[in-house]
Design an enzyme around this catalytic site. Structure first.
Site, mmCIF file in Angstrom:
data_model
loop_
_atom_site.group_PDB
_atom_site.id
_atom_site.type_symbol
_atom_site.label_atom_id
_atom_site.label_comp_id
_atom_site.label_asym_id
_atom_site.label_seq_id
_atom_site.Cartn_x
_atom_site.Cartn_y
_atom_site.Cartn_z
ATOM 1 C CB CYS A 1 28.440 1.419 10.270
ATOM 2 S SG CYS A 1 30.208 1.156 10.151
ATOM 3 N NE ARG B 1 32.268 -3.179 7.897
ATOM 4 C CZ ARG B 1 31.643 -2.032 8.111
ATOM 5 N NH1 ARG B 1 30.762 -1.930 9.082
ATOM 6 N NH2 ARG B 1 31.883 -0.977 7.358
#
Ligand code: BEZ
Length: 241
Positions: free
Chosen positions: A55, A138
Site C-alpha cells: 500500500c 485493491r
C-alpha cells in the site's frame, strides 16, 4: 437465506450503474460522493491497510502521478477501513521517512476516506471475504463526469497495481467517448482504433472497398488511424467545456 449468509453477501456495483452515493470523513475533510465530483472523472480506489508495504508503494505512486491524472480532469479518492488518525500518521510517515524508487518527500494531497465501519467498502464490493473479511481488496472504480461507473478493476492484497495500466484505462475511456470508437487489445494512444461494426452488408462492403484510412480485416472488424495529437486536442477541448 439466513442472517449470516445475508451478511456475507457482497454487494457489487456494476459497470454502467450510478456510483452508490455516500458521505465520508477523509484526510481532506468531509466529502459527498459522487455529488461533489460532478463534471469530473474520479478514480475511487481502496487499499487493504495503512502502514503496510505494498500500500505504501502504491500511495507514493498515486501521489506522484496525481497531477498527471488531474491533467485528464480526473481526481483521486482513496479508502481503507482504517481510522482517520491512522491515515494521518501513515501519510506523515510516508512524507517524512520513506524514500522509494526515486520518490521522496511525497505528500498525499488527495482525500483518503476513513471507513472503520466498512460502510463504503461494503457498498462498493471492496470487502471480498474469500480474500479478507477485515480488509478491503485493491479495488479501482472509474467514475465518469455524470457519476456513472465505467470500469472496475480488482487486485488481491498481495499485488500492487500497474499504474501505466490505470492511466491507459482513463485515456482509453475518454478517447472512446470523444471519438465514438472502441479500442483493441493493448491499445495505446496513437495506435489504430476500432470503428463500430457496420449495420448492413452494403455499408460493410463499401467500407472494405474504400481507399480511405480505414483498414478492414473482415466485415465486422475495421480500424482507422487516430493520431495522438488529435486525441490530445479533442480531450483538451472537452475539458474546457
Ligand atoms: C501490503 O500492502 O503490503 C499488504 C496489505 C495487506 C495484506 C498484504 C499485504
Amino acid at each position: 437465506m439466513d442472517e449470516q449468509q445475508k451478511e456475507d453477501t457482497v454487494m457489487m456495483p456494476r459497470i454502467g450503474e450510478k456510483a452508490p452515493p455516500f458521505t465520508a470523513v477523509t484526510t481532506q475533510g468531509e466529502i459527498k460522493f459522487p455529488e461533489q465530483y460532478k463534471g469530473k472523472w474520479v478514480i475511487l480506489f481502496s487499499h487493504p491497510a495503512d502502514f503496510t508495504p505494498v500500500c505504501t508503494s502504491e500511495f507514493m505512486t498515486f501521489a506522484t502521478l496525481e497531477k498527471k491524472f488531474a491533467g485528464l480532469n480526473c481526481q483521486l479518492v482513496g479508502l481503507s477501513v482504517d481510522g482517520l488518525y491512522s491515515h494521518i500518521a501513515w501519510l506523515r510517515t510516508i512524507k517524512e521517512k520513506i524514500r522509494y524508487k526515486g520518490m521522496k518527500d511525497v505528500e498525499v494531497k488527495f482525500p483518503l476516506i476513513e471507513d472503520i465501519k466498512m460502510d463504503v467498502a461494503k457498498k462498493y464490493g471492496m470487502i471480498q471475504p474469500g480474500e479478507s473479511s477485515t480488509k478491503a481488496v485493491r479495488a479501482v472504480f472509474y467514475i465518469d463526469p455524470k457519476g456513472i461507473i465505467r470500469t472496475i478493476i480488482y487486485y488481491p492484497l498481495s499485488l500492487g497495481r500497474n499504474f501505466d495500466e490505470l492511466y491507459r484505462v482513463l485515456v482509453a475511456l475518454q478517447t472512446a467517448d470523444a471519438f465514438s470508437v472502441a479500442l483493441p487489445a493493448d491499445w495505446q494512444p496513437g495506435d489504430d482504433v476500432i470503428i463500430p461494426t457496420a449495420g448492413s452488408c452494403g455499408v460493410a462492403k463499401k467500407r472494405m472497398e474504400s481507399k480511405s484510412e480505414m483498414k478492414c480485416y473482415d466485415w465486422f472488424f475495421c480500424t482507422k488511424k487516430l493520431g495522438k495529437m488529435e486525441i490530445d486536442k479533442k480531450l483538451k477541448k472537452m475539458r474546457r467545456k
